[in-house]
Motif scaffolding. Sequence first.
Motif, PDB file in Angstrom:
ATOM      1  N   LEU A 251      -5.076  -9.387   4.622  1.00  0.00           N
ATOM      2  CA  LEU A 251      -6.048  -8.446   5.178  1.00  0.00           C
ATOM      3  C   LEU A 251      -6.376  -7.318   4.205  1.00  0.00           C
ATOM      4  O   LEU A 251      -7.504  -6.838   4.161  1.00  0.00           O
ATOM      5  CB  LEU A 251      -5.503  -7.849   6.480  1.00  0.00           C
ATOM      6  CG  LEU A 251      -5.448  -8.789   7.687  1.00  0.00           C
ATOM      7  CD1 LEU A 251      -4.627  -8.165   8.797  1.00  0.00           C
ATOM      8  CD2 LEU A 251      -6.863  -9.112   8.170  1.00  0.00           C
ATOM      9  N   GLU A 252      -5.369  -6.897   3.450  1.00  0.00           N
ATOM     10  CA  GLU A 252      -5.578  -5.780   2.524  1.00  0.00           C
ATOM     11  C   GLU A 252      -4.851  -6.073   1.203  1.00  0.00           C
ATOM     12  O   GLU A 252      -3.711  -5.658   0.996  1.00  0.00           O
ATOM     13  CB  GLU A 252      -5.062  -4.481   3.140  1.00  0.00           C
ATOM     14  CG  GLU A 252      -5.475  -3.265   2.348  1.00  0.00           C
ATOM     15  CD  GLU A 252      -5.174  -1.966   3.094  1.00  0.00           C
ATOM     16  OE1 GLU A 252      -5.076  -0.940   2.430  1.00  0.00           O
ATOM     17  OE2 GLU A 252      -5.045  -2.009   4.338  1.00  0.00           O
ATOM     18  N   PRO A 253      -5.515  -6.781   0.297  1.00  0.00           N
ATOM     19  CA  PRO A 253      -4.875  -7.175  -0.959  1.00  0.00           C
ATOM     20  C   PRO A 253      -4.423  -6.002  -1.824  1.00  0.00           C
ATOM     21  O   PRO A 253      -3.574  -6.180  -2.694  1.00  0.00           O
ATOM     22  CB  PRO A 253      -5.977  -7.986  -1.671  1.00  0.00           C
ATOM     23  CG  PRO A 253      -6.882  -8.453  -0.572  1.00  0.00           C
ATOM     24  CD  PRO A 253      -6.860  -7.356   0.441  1.00  0.00           C
ATOM     25  N   GLY A 254      -4.946  -4.826  -1.576  1.00  0.00           N
ATOM     26  CA  GLY A 254      -4.555  -3.664  -2.360  1.00  0.00           C
ATOM     27  C   GLY A 254      -3.444  -2.844  -1.748  1.00  0.00           C
ATOM     28  O   GLY A 254      -3.170  -1.723  -2.194  1.00  0.00           O
ATOM     29  N   ASN A 255      -2.760  -3.388  -0.733  1.00  0.00           N
ATOM     30  CA  ASN A 255      -1.689  -2.664  -0.042  1.00  0.00           C
ATOM     31  C   ASN A 255      -0.385  -2.826  -0.824  1.00  0.00           C
ATOM     32  O   ASN A 255       0.322  -3.829  -0.692  1.00  0.00           O
ATOM     33  CB  ASN A 255      -1.531  -3.175   1.392  1.00  0.00           C
ATOM     34  CG  ASN A 255      -0.649  -2.283   2.236  1.00  0.00           C
ATOM     35  OD1 ASN A 255       0.395  -1.807   1.778  1.00  0.00           O
ATOM     36  ND2 ASN A 255      -1.044  -2.055   3.473  1.00  0.00           N
ATOM     37  N   ALA A 256      -0.069  -1.833  -1.631  1.00  0.00           N
ATOM     38  CA  ALA A 256       1.096  -1.922  -2.514  1.00  0.00           C
ATOM     39  C   ALA A 256       2.396  -2.032  -1.731  1.00  0.00           C
ATOM     40  O   ALA A 256       3.313  -2.769  -2.120  1.00  0.00           O
ATOM     41  CB  ALA A 256       1.140  -0.707  -3.443  1.00  0.00           C
ATOM     42  N   GLU A 257       2.519  -1.281  -0.630  1.00  0.00           N
ATOM     43  CA  GLU A 257       3.745  -1.320   0.160  1.00  0.00           C
ATOM     44  C   GLU A 257       3.981  -2.713   0.744  1.00  0.00           C
ATOM     45  O   GLU A 257       5.117  -3.215   0.756  1.00  0.00           O
ATOM     46  CB  GLU A 257       3.689  -0.285   1.295  1.00  0.00           C
ATOM     47  CG  GLU A 257       3.747   1.155   0.841  1.00  0.00           C
ATOM     48  CD  GLU A 257       2.372   1.710   0.519  1.00  0.00           C
ATOM     49  OE1 GLU A 257       1.397   0.919   0.447  1.00  0.00           O
ATOM     50  OE2 GLU A 257       2.267   2.932   0.320  1.00  0.00           O
ATOM     51  N   ALA A 258       2.911  -3.334   1.237  1.00  0.00           N
ATOM     52  CA  ALA A 258       3.062  -4.659   1.840  1.00  0.00           C
ATOM     53  C   ALA A 258       3.494  -5.682   0.791  1.00  0.00           C
ATOM     54  O   ALA A 258       4.355  -6.529   1.067  1.00  0.00           O
ATOM     55  CB  ALA A 258       1.750  -5.082   2.500  1.00  0.00           C
ATOM     56  N   TRP A 259       2.930  -5.621  -0.406  1.00  0.00           N
ATOM     57  CA  TRP A 259       3.344  -6.545  -1.468  1.00  0.00           C
ATOM     58  C   TRP A 259       4.818  -6.342  -1.819  1.00  0.00           C
ATOM     59  O   TRP A 259       5.568  -7.307  -2.013  1.00  0.00           O
ATOM     60  CB  TRP A 259       2.479  -6.351  -2.705  1.00  0.00           C
ATOM     61  CG  TRP A 259       1.150  -7.033  -2.662  1.00  0.00           C
ATOM     62  CD1 TRP A 259      -0.082  -6.450  -2.613  1.00  0.00           C
ATOM     63  CD2 TRP A 259       0.914  -8.456  -2.670  1.00  0.00           C
ATOM     64  NE1 TRP A 259      -1.073  -7.396  -2.586  1.00  0.00           N
ATOM     65  CE2 TRP A 259      -0.482  -8.645  -2.626  1.00  0.00           C
ATOM     66  CE3 TRP A 259       1.744  -9.573  -2.700  1.00  0.00           C
ATOM     67  CZ2 TRP A 259      -1.063  -9.922  -2.621  1.00  0.00           C
ATOM     68  CZ3 TRP A 259       1.168 -10.844  -2.700  1.00  0.00           C
ATOM     69  CH2 TRP A 259      -0.212 -11.006  -2.666  1.00  0.00           C
ATOM     70  N   SER A 260       5.230  -5.077  -1.906  1.00  0.00           N
ATOM     71  CA  SER A 260       6.622  -4.801  -2.257  1.00  0.00           C
ATOM     72  C   SER A 260       7.571  -5.278  -1.165  1.00  0.00           C
ATOM     73  O   SER A 260       8.617  -5.881  -1.442  1.00  0.00           O
ATOM     74  CB  SER A 260       6.808  -3.301  -2.505  1.00  0.00           C
ATOM     75  OG  SER A 260       8.116  -3.016  -2.945  1.00  0.00           O
ATOM     76  N   ASN A 261       7.208  -5.039   0.104  1.00  0.00           N
ATOM     77  CA  ASN A 261       8.049  -5.513   1.213  1.00  0.00           C
ATOM     78  C   ASN A 261       8.082  -7.032   1.271  1.00  0.00           C
ATOM     79  O   ASN A 261       9.127  -7.634   1.588  1.00  0.00           O
ATOM     80  CB  ASN A 261       7.529  -4.945   2.540  1.00  0.00           C
ATOM     81  CG  ASN A 261       7.839  -3.471   2.693  1.00  0.00           C
ATOM     82  OD1 ASN A 261       8.827  -2.978   2.164  1.00  0.00           O
ATOM     83  ND2 ASN A 261       6.995  -2.759   3.426  1.00  0.00           N
ATOM     84  N   LEU A 262       6.952  -7.659   0.967  1.00  0.00           N
ATOM     85  CA  LEU A 262       6.926  -9.117   0.915  1.00  0.00           C
ATOM     86  C   LEU A 262       7.863  -9.625  -0.182  1.00  0.00           C
ATOM     87  O   LEU A 262       8.616 -10.594   0.021  1.00  0.00           O
ATOM     88  CB  LEU A 262       5.500  -9.612   0.672  1.00  0.00           C
ATOM     89  CG  LEU A 262       5.318 -11.129   0.505  1.00  0.00           C
ATOM     90  CD1 LEU A 262       5.819 -11.876   1.736  1.00  0.00           C
ATOM     91  CD2 LEU A 262       3.859 -11.474   0.227  1.00  0.00           C
TER      92      LEU A 262
END
Length: 639
Positions: free
Chosen positions: A514-525
């Motif tokens: 949904l939000e490819p620029g979400n740095a926190e979500a990438w890090s949590n993933l």
Amino acid sequence: GGAPGAPGAAPAARGGAPGAPGAAPAARGGAPVSAWSPALPALGLFLLTLLAYLPALGNGFVWDDDDYVTANTTLRSLAGLGRIWLEPGAVPQYYPLTFTSLWLNYQIGGAAPLGYHLVNVLLHATSAVLVWRVLRTLAVPGALLAAALFAVHPVHVESVAWATERKNTLSGVLYLGSMLAYLRFAGFGLARQDRSPTADAGHVATWALALALFLLGLLAKTVVCTLPAALLLLLWWQRERVRARDVAWLMPFFVLGAALALVTVRMESAHVGAVGRDWDLSFVERTLIAGRAVWFYLGKLAWPSPLVFVYPRWTIDAGAAWQHLFPVAAAAAALALFLARERIGRGPLVAWLFFVATLGPALGYVDVFPMRYSFVADHFQYLASLGPIVLVSALATRAVRRAGEGVRRAAPFAAGAVVVLLAALTARQTLVYRDLRTLWTDTLAKNPGAWMAHNNLGLLLFGEGRAEEAMAHYRAAIAVKPDDAFARNNLGHTLASVGRMDEAIAMLDEAVRLEPGNAEAWSNLGNALAARGRHDDALVAYQRSIAARPSYADAYGNLGNVLLLGGRRADAIAAYRRAVELDPRFADVRRNLAIALAQEGRLDEAEAQLEAALQLRPGWADASATLADLRAARGGGVR
């Protein structure tokens, strides 16, 4: 308002002020004034404001106050002060004067909330006094009543009781101070009110003071950029025309305002994050937002209930005819007041135009982050509210003066009752900002569909170890806004924290989709993938996080962990060092860096990192144990 007069005519002929420019104070303000009496209304306004906001002094910090105060490392040192001014992006918004005031607060009282709230209240009280002085300078009836209403109107609680809104209270003082100085430069309040600006040294110094205060106001919050337009309106109202020389003297104001406004617009998109589908609006849709917002704000001034921290975000539909009525009605009101100016005076038109123009930066034509969850907020009309407040006060005062003796005797008591009622409502509203739980609970009680409040209440509950309750609020946020990547990220992170890794990965995958620029979500993933042993996939996720936000220290720290697990110690050390460089207070990363350095045999450096970690977190058992092991190994001859 009377019929329009010549440029040098009495103010009553120009817009409703009740006396000749050179008349004694009793003729201009309605009561005799001695040399010392102006201090009494000023003191009264200060005391009134302090009493109304007294409960706010016991409040703590709420939303965004961590970024502005409690977790803002730039407030802690002289070097941080330099970063505030010289490094756009070091703090959430480039308002260096606002953050300098917060820096001073921190140097004096640390992170104790009392000092921040007290300064906000004192700044607001100062603005109320300046409102009174500006209106007296313009000989507007009801100046003191307008200032009192501004001081205690509940719609301003969000600006005063919320520490983060120091930008509003500080910029408000500078805006009004600049306005007062410029009006003095233009000759208002002097013996000849129709005096034009001249180039003599005294006048130029007053003009320079107005410009300096304006620049400082811009550095506190760029909404101040509307001031030169407001000044042109006031000149047109009082003199019935705007001269070329008026525009020339104000041109530096327009240039400075436009330049710093562009900086803010750029920061909102590049740094704050006001980009994406929530801001993907056509010009027509933005006009529908603007028209509706104008009437919304006017309605909250007339009836300040309920006041909500997060108002519902309207669904904008350019195909719905009724939504076009709002901007049409706003334009029609301006046209009607313009056509009626010969009969009723220019004052009402100026008040309306001031209101709309000062709201301008927050009407939806410029992308700002709060548009993600609502198109309106109480703090957006802090200065704009002066238009309707002053108009109502002036009209009421003139009506009383024309009424019978009984009405004139009762009027002060009626006005006092209104002020006391508003002050009581303000005192009650300040309690909403007591703490985060109170703020989000109140918001959801008044706006159950506030997905942002659900999300943030979930974060609060998660911080208290109440993971199941937190997840319930995240799911409620997603139910309201299915494309909310923030809530999905938080839900995924919480699922991972309770060991539900497969669900966490699925939720975090959806968040980054949904939000490819979400740095926190990438890090949590990446963390969830690493926990599943998928280290290569985790490395990719961390790299995507860093690409989205190169200054994100957490992503570098997590990257270092996976690199170290994979035996890539040199790369891990580089990642850890970058994380510490970005956030010197990152104690966990310092310990991990020490472990990697020790594995490389660089024991002196490892010991230094552990000592730094313990300074940041005294008594930390894990770091103390690691340091003890390191020193024992060194005592055994390991180098």
